[in-house]
Design an enzyme around this catalytic site. Structure first.
Site, mmCIF file in Angstrom:
data_model
loop_
_atom_site.group_PDB
_atom_site.id
_atom_site.type_symbol
_atom_site.label_atom_id
_atom_site.label_comp_id
_atom_site.label_asym_id
_atom_site.label_seq_id
_atom_site.Cartn_x
_atom_site.Cartn_y
_atom_site.Cartn_z
ATOM 1 C CE LYS A 228 -3.096 2.826 2.986
ATOM 2 N NZ LYS A 228 -3.706 2.496 4.431
ATOM 3 C CE LYS A 240 -6.411 9.002 7.992
ATOM 4 N NZ LYS A 240 -7.065 7.823 8.777
ATOM 5 C CG ASP A 251 -1.991 5.272 5.297
ATOM 6 O OD1 ASP A 251 -1.912 4.271 6.105
ATOM 7 O OD2 ASP A 251 -3.179 5.552 4.502
ATOM 8 C CG ASP A 310 -9.983 7.580 7.091
ATOM 9 O OD1 ASP A 310 -8.747 7.616 6.348
ATOM 10 O OD2 ASP A 310 -9.844 7.337 8.169
ATOM 11 C CD GLU A 312 -6.808 5.472 2.427
ATOM 12 O OE1 GLU A 312 -5.570 5.124 2.677
ATOM 13 O OE2 GLU A 312 -7.793 5.735 3.155
ATOM 14 N NE ARG A 314 -10.774 -1.239 3.803
ATOM 15 C CZ ARG A 314 -11.265 -1.276 5.087
ATOM 16 N NH1 ARG A 314 -12.436 -1.950 5.492
ATOM 17 N NH2 ARG A 314 -10.639 -0.995 6.281
#
Length: 460
Positions: A228, A240, A251, A310, A312, A314
């Site tokens: 990812k 967020k 992330d 949020d 996103e 996956r």
């Protein structure tokens, strides 16, 4: 430069690693000036103690490192590193006290003490250099340290300097170093080549979305790593709160982890065909942002109702996994900083993984402890499949209720992995509290356990 072992040196200080339970007996057998010096300085062999002992001329004669008790070591990683960080400047050679198995992991930890993230500020150098002990594979340890250093550097770099462009360049630099091929599908080409959910997540940002595709090796079993690469996650229109957004530079930790693992694999020249897929995006807010209530059609043809922008990660992984499965790899691995639910379940230190393959689960469990890379299996609990089926579309990207959030995310991804032998890691990628060899900041998780397990899993 990643930390490496010191060159052999006749002037190196012999280092004795002393278990706390046997420390007193060891000191009784030494010359009086050694035992008296240790006693005067309160050295008992406790975890993290370090002591340099001079000879009668005042020059370093030997050094002692406390190794604690077995119960104390069970509560720590890199026990020797805690002592190494307290030793004065010099070059050291381990003379006694460690088994062969312990030597490998403790040397790895010692070298990691030398890691510094100094891109934005000069950092004080680590002062205690170590000569590789006889019997350890120094090149292999240095390679794993370099892989971990790459992962840490990528995660630690803020989004201002580690967006999709920079993540692509990092992958290209790695590919060039090992003569791997690399291509990128970017922006509207994602739609033309049927990667619509990667495009949908990243289209609101000025930093254009893309899929990075790196390939290495011409023969052997096929291994595909999917990481990812959400370089910053605002949460999209489900914005967020500030406190939750503060660490979102990490992330892309899944992408950083698979690049570190790929580096270790290529450096070891493992006889396999490696593919690395990284959907690199920024989840931003603008007029073109995807919305709650939207229904997206994935590469696989499955429709996905968006109930939270949020969730996103996956979505971008799903398209990449579908692409990966089309090539029918012998082993397909995804790594992502995916859910807060995983942190609630196991905390920041354990890397939870999901697989339906018992050999994979056993191999990871077997290799995790010797690699000082703790992992924990969570279930693909099939009865929860109904939670990700909203009715209006094939899948729901954010089931209501909050229960089993890491499991439902993993089940979502499993729908796109097809028939491939699949394992998914929901990692944290961050060390929140500094510890020996593990400074606060980016951290690789699951990668060393995977690397150690690959020969068994792929019959290498």
């Amino acid at each position: 430069m990643p930390p490496v072992f010191a060159l052999p040196n006749d002037a190196a200080v012999p280092l004795h690693v002393l278990d706390q339970d046997s420390c007193a007996d060891w000191l009784e057998q030494q010359p009086q000036h050694i035992s008296h010096w240790a006693q005067a300085n309160g050295f008992t062999g406790a975890c993290g103690q370090a002591l340099l002992i001079p000879n009668t001329d005042g020059k370093p004669a030997l050094a002692l490192a406390g190794y604690g008790t077995g119960a104390q070591r069970a509560r720590r990683r890199y026990v020797l590193a805690a002592a190494a960080e307290k030793l004065p400047q010099g070059t050291y050679a381990i003379a006694s006290g460690l088994s062969h198995d312990a030597l490998n992991i403790e040397c790895f930890g010692w070298l990691l003490c030398g890691y510094r993230f100094d891109r934005y500020r000069e950092q004080s150098a680590f002062k205690a250099n170590l000569i590789a002990p006889a019997g350890v594979d120094a090149a292999a340890i240095e390679s794993l340290v370099a892989a971990e250093s790459l992962t840490r550097d990528l995660i630690n770099t803020p989004a201002s300097d580690m967006g999709p462009d920079e993540l692509q360049r990092a992958a290209e630099t790695l590919a060039e170093a090992f003569d791997a091929s690399i291509t990128t599908i970017q922006d509207d080409a994602l739609l033309a080549q049927n990667l619509p959910m990667i495009h949908a997540v990243g289209r609101a940002s000025d930093l254009r979305p893309r899929l990075i595709d790196m390939n290495w090796g011409a023969s052997g079993p096929k291994l595909t790593l999917v990481g990812k690469g959400v370089c910053f996650d605002t949460g999209g229109l489900n914005l967020k709160p500030g406190a939750s957004m503060g660490l979102m530079k990490k992330d892309m930790g899944g992408a950083a982890a698979v690049l570190g693992l790929a580096k270790a694999i290529m450096a070891a020249n493992l006889p396999l065909q490696l593919r690395v897929l990284i959907p690199a995006v920024e989840n931003s807010v603008s007029g073109s942002a995807f919305r709650p209530g939207d229904i997206l059609t994935s590469r696989k043809g499955l429709t996905v109702e968006i109930n939270n922008t949020d969730a996103e990660g996956r979505l971008v992984l799903a398209d990449a996994l579908a692409l990966a499965d089309e090539d029918k790899p012998d082993l397909l691995i995804s790594m992502a900083t995916l859910t807060g639910a995983a942190r609630v379940a196991v905390g920041p230190d354990l890397a939870p993984f999901f697989t339906d393959d018992e050999q994979v689960a056993t191999a990871l469990a077997t290799n995790a402890e010797p690699s000082a890379d703790p992992v924990w299996r969570l279930p693909f609990h099939t009865p929860y499949e109904t939670k990700i089926e909203p009715g209006i579309a094939d899948l729901d990207n954010a089931p209501a209720g909050g229960f089993a959030g890491s499991i439902t995310a993993a089940l979502f991804l499993r729908r796109f992995a097809g028939d491939s032998r699949y394992v998914h890691f929901d990692i944290y990628g961050w060390n929140p509290t500094p510890a020996a060899a593990r400074p606060k900041g980016g951290a690789g998780q699951g990668t060393r356990a995977l690397f150690a397990a690959l020969p068994e899993l792929l019959n290498l």
